[in-house]
Design a protein around this motif. Structure first.
Motif, PDB file in Angstrom:
ATOM      1  N   TYR A   1       0.825  -1.193   0.000  1.00  0.00           N
ATOM      2  CA  TYR A   1       0.000   0.000   0.000  1.00  0.00           C
ATOM      3  C   TYR A   1       0.865   1.251   0.000  1.00  0.00           C
ATOM      4  N   ALA A   2       0.357   2.282  -0.640  1.00  0.00           N
ATOM      5  CA  ALA A   2       0.968   3.592  -0.489  1.00  0.00           C
ATOM      6  C   ALA A   2       0.778   4.047   0.952  1.00  0.00           C
ATOM      7  N   ASP A   3       1.755   4.776   1.455  1.00  0.00           N
ATOM      8  CA  ASP A   3       1.680   5.224   2.846  1.00  0.00           C
ATOM      9  C   ASP A   3       0.411   6.029   3.118  1.00  0.00           C
ATOM     10  N   SER A   4      -0.022   6.776   2.125  1.00  0.00           N
ATOM     11  CA  SER A   4      -1.166   7.674   2.312  1.00  0.00           C
ATOM     12  C   SER A   4      -2.483   6.935   2.523  1.00  0.00           C
ATOM     13  N   VAL A   5      -2.540   5.654   2.160  1.00  0.00           N
ATOM     14  CA  VAL A   5      -3.793   4.905   2.285  1.00  0.00           C
ATOM     15  C   VAL A   5      -3.689   3.744   3.273  1.00  0.00           C
ATOM     16  N   LYS A   6      -2.495   3.486   3.747  1.00  0.00           N
ATOM     17  CA  LYS A   6      -2.281   2.351   4.642  1.00  0.00           C
ATOM     18  C   LYS A   6      -3.163   2.484   5.881  1.00  0.00           C
ATOM     19  N   GLY A   7      -3.847   1.411   6.230  1.00  0.00           N
ATOM     20  CA  GLY A   7      -4.741   1.413   7.380  1.00  0.00           C
ATOM     21  C   GLY A   7      -6.162   1.828   7.054  1.00  0.00           C
ATOM     22  N   ARG A   8      -6.369   2.421   5.887  1.00  0.00           N
ATOM     23  CA  ARG A   8      -7.724   2.846   5.486  1.00  0.00           C
ATOM     24  C   ARG A   8      -8.239   2.076   4.277  1.00  0.00           C
ATOM     25  N   PHE A   9      -7.342   1.691   3.377  1.00  0.00           N
ATOM     26  CA  PHE A   9      -7.722   0.965   2.169  1.00  0.00           C
ATOM     27  C   PHE A   9      -7.261  -0.485   2.288  1.00  0.00           C
ATOM     28  N   THR A  10      -8.048  -1.388   1.685  1.00  0.00           N
ATOM     29  CA  THR A  10      -7.694  -2.802   1.672  1.00  0.00           C
ATOM     30  C   THR A  10      -7.885  -3.364   0.275  1.00  0.00           C
ATOM     31  N   ILE A  11      -6.846  -3.978  -0.252  1.00  0.00           N
ATOM     32  CA  ILE A  11      -6.939  -4.634  -1.545  1.00  0.00           C
ATOM     33  C   ILE A  11      -7.145  -6.130  -1.315  1.00  0.00           C
ATOM     34  N   SER A  12      -7.975  -6.725  -2.156  1.00  0.00           N
ATOM     35  CA  SER A  12      -8.216  -8.166  -2.067  1.00  0.00           C
ATOM     36  C   SER A  12      -8.575  -8.664  -3.460  1.00  0.00           C
ATOM     37  N   ARG A  13      -8.582  -9.975  -3.608  1.00  0.00           N
ATOM     38  CA  ARG A  13      -8.942 -10.543  -4.909  1.00  0.00           C
ATOM     39  C   ARG A  13      -9.692 -11.847  -4.714  1.00  0.00           C
ATOM     40  N   ASP A  14     -10.525 -12.146  -5.712  1.00  0.00           N
ATOM     41  CA  ASP A  14     -11.245 -13.404  -5.765  1.00  0.00           C
ATOM     42  C   ASP A  14     -10.927 -14.026  -7.125  1.00  0.00           C
ATOM     43  N   ASN A  15     -10.018 -14.960  -7.141  1.00  0.00           N
ATOM     44  CA  ASN A  15      -9.584 -15.534  -8.414  1.00  0.00           C
ATOM     45  C   ASN A  15     -10.689 -16.343  -9.090  1.00  0.00           C
ATOM     46  N   ALA A  16     -11.629 -16.828  -8.333  1.00  0.00           N
ATOM     47  CA  ALA A  16     -12.749 -17.556  -8.930  1.00  0.00           C
ATOM     48  C   ALA A  16     -13.684 -16.622  -9.700  1.00  0.00           C
ATOM     49  N   LYS A  17     -13.661 -15.344  -9.320  1.00  0.00           N
ATOM     50  CA  LYS A  17     -14.521 -14.349  -9.975  1.00  0.00           C
ATOM     51  C   LYS A  17     -13.728 -13.413 -10.886  1.00  0.00           C
ATOM     52  N   ASN A  18     -12.421 -13.665 -11.012  1.00  0.00           N
ATOM     53  CA  ASN A  18     -11.564 -12.822 -11.862  1.00  0.00           C
ATOM     54  C   ASN A  18     -11.662 -11.350 -11.475  1.00  0.00           C
ATOM     55  N   THR A  19     -11.740 -11.098 -10.195  1.00  0.00           N
ATOM     56  CA  THR A  19     -12.011  -9.743  -9.723  1.00  0.00           C
ATOM     57  C   THR A  19     -11.058  -9.341  -8.592  1.00  0.00           C
ATOM     58  N   VAL A  20     -10.608  -8.114  -8.661  1.00  0.00           N
ATOM     59  CA  VAL A  20      -9.840  -7.506  -7.580  1.00  0.00           C
ATOM     60  C   VAL A  20     -10.666  -6.369  -7.008  1.00  0.00           C
ATOM     61  N   TYR A  21     -10.528  -6.164  -5.705  1.00  0.00           N
ATOM     62  CA  TYR A  21     -11.324  -5.163  -5.011  1.00  0.00           C
ATOM     63  C   TYR A  21     -10.425  -4.151  -4.313  1.00  0.00           C
ATOM     64  N   LEU A  22     -10.972  -2.973  -4.100  1.00  0.00           N
ATOM     65  CA  LEU A  22     -10.310  -1.976  -3.255  1.00  0.00           C
ATOM     66  C   LEU A  22     -11.366  -1.415  -2.315  1.00  0.00           C
ATOM     67  N   GLN A  23     -11.289  -1.829  -1.066  1.00  0.00           N
ATOM     68  CA  GLN A  23     -12.185  -1.294  -0.045  1.00  0.00           C
ATOM     69  C   GLN A  23     -11.556  -0.026   0.511  1.00  0.00           C
ATOM     70  N   MET A  24     -12.278   1.073   0.407  1.00  0.00           N
ATOM     71  CA  MET A  24     -11.757   2.371   0.826  1.00  0.00           C
ATOM     72  C   MET A  24     -12.618   2.903   1.967  1.00  0.00           C
ATOM     73  N   ASN A  25     -12.011   3.040   3.124  1.00  0.00           N
ATOM     74  CA  ASN A  25     -12.701   3.555   4.306  1.00  0.00           C
ATOM     75  C   ASN A  25     -12.108   4.894   4.724  1.00  0.00           C
ATOM     76  N   SER A  26     -12.840   5.605   5.550  1.00  0.00           N
ATOM     77  CA  SER A  26     -12.378   6.907   6.071  1.00  0.00           C
ATOM     78  C   SER A  26     -11.868   7.793   4.936  1.00  0.00           C
ATOM     79  N   LEU A  27     -12.662   7.906   3.916  1.00  0.00           N
ATOM     80  CA  LEU A  27     -12.245   8.657   2.730  1.00  0.00           C
ATOM     81  C   LEU A  27     -12.084  10.138   3.039  1.00  0.00           C
TER      82      LEU A  27
END
Length: 122
Positions: A60-86
């Motif tokens: 993660y970039a320092d500016s988003v660490k602790g607030r953003f979370t990246i994850s992936r679901d290979n069965a769905k061919n999808t990557v996610y970015l959960q962004m909190n405390s925007l």
């Protein structure tokens, strides 16, 4: 051909949350690293987060660490970015990239989506 399609952007108030999705097609998703970058008006595209093909290692970039979370679901061919405390400074077009190398630089990604706008109001 490879296609990446982002979704989930929108307008949110400061302190709110959004979840971006990026669905890929055209080659075996689980073979590639994925990354999220963003570009604010008048600024260069910058790294936000990345994840290895297996999902076991994330960066993660320092500016988003602790607030953003990246994850992936290979069965769905999808990557996610959960962004909190925007924050208003998170306003940008967010792009996902797919590449062989896992890293923080644009040249490490072979293909890009068209981007999704995220606007955070104060």
């Amino acid at each position: 051909q490879v296609q990446l399609v982002e979704s989930g952007g929108g307008l949110v108030q400061a302190g709110g949350s959004l979840r971006l999705s990026c669905t890929a097609s055209g080659r075996t998703f689980s073979n590639y690293a994925m990354g999220w970058f963003r570009q604010a008006p008048g600024k260069e595209r910058e790294f936000v987060a990345s994840i290895t093909w297996s999902g076991t290692t994330k960066d993660y970039a320092d500016s988003v660490k602790g607030r953003f979370t990246i994850s992936r679901d290979n069965a769905k061919n999808t990557v996610y970015l959960q962004m909190n405390s925007l924050k208003p400074e998170n306003t940008a077009v967010y792009y996902c990239g797919q590449g062989t190398n896992w890293g923080r630089y644009e040249y490490e990604y072979d293909y890009w989506g068209q981007g999704t706008q995220v606007t955070v109001s104060s």
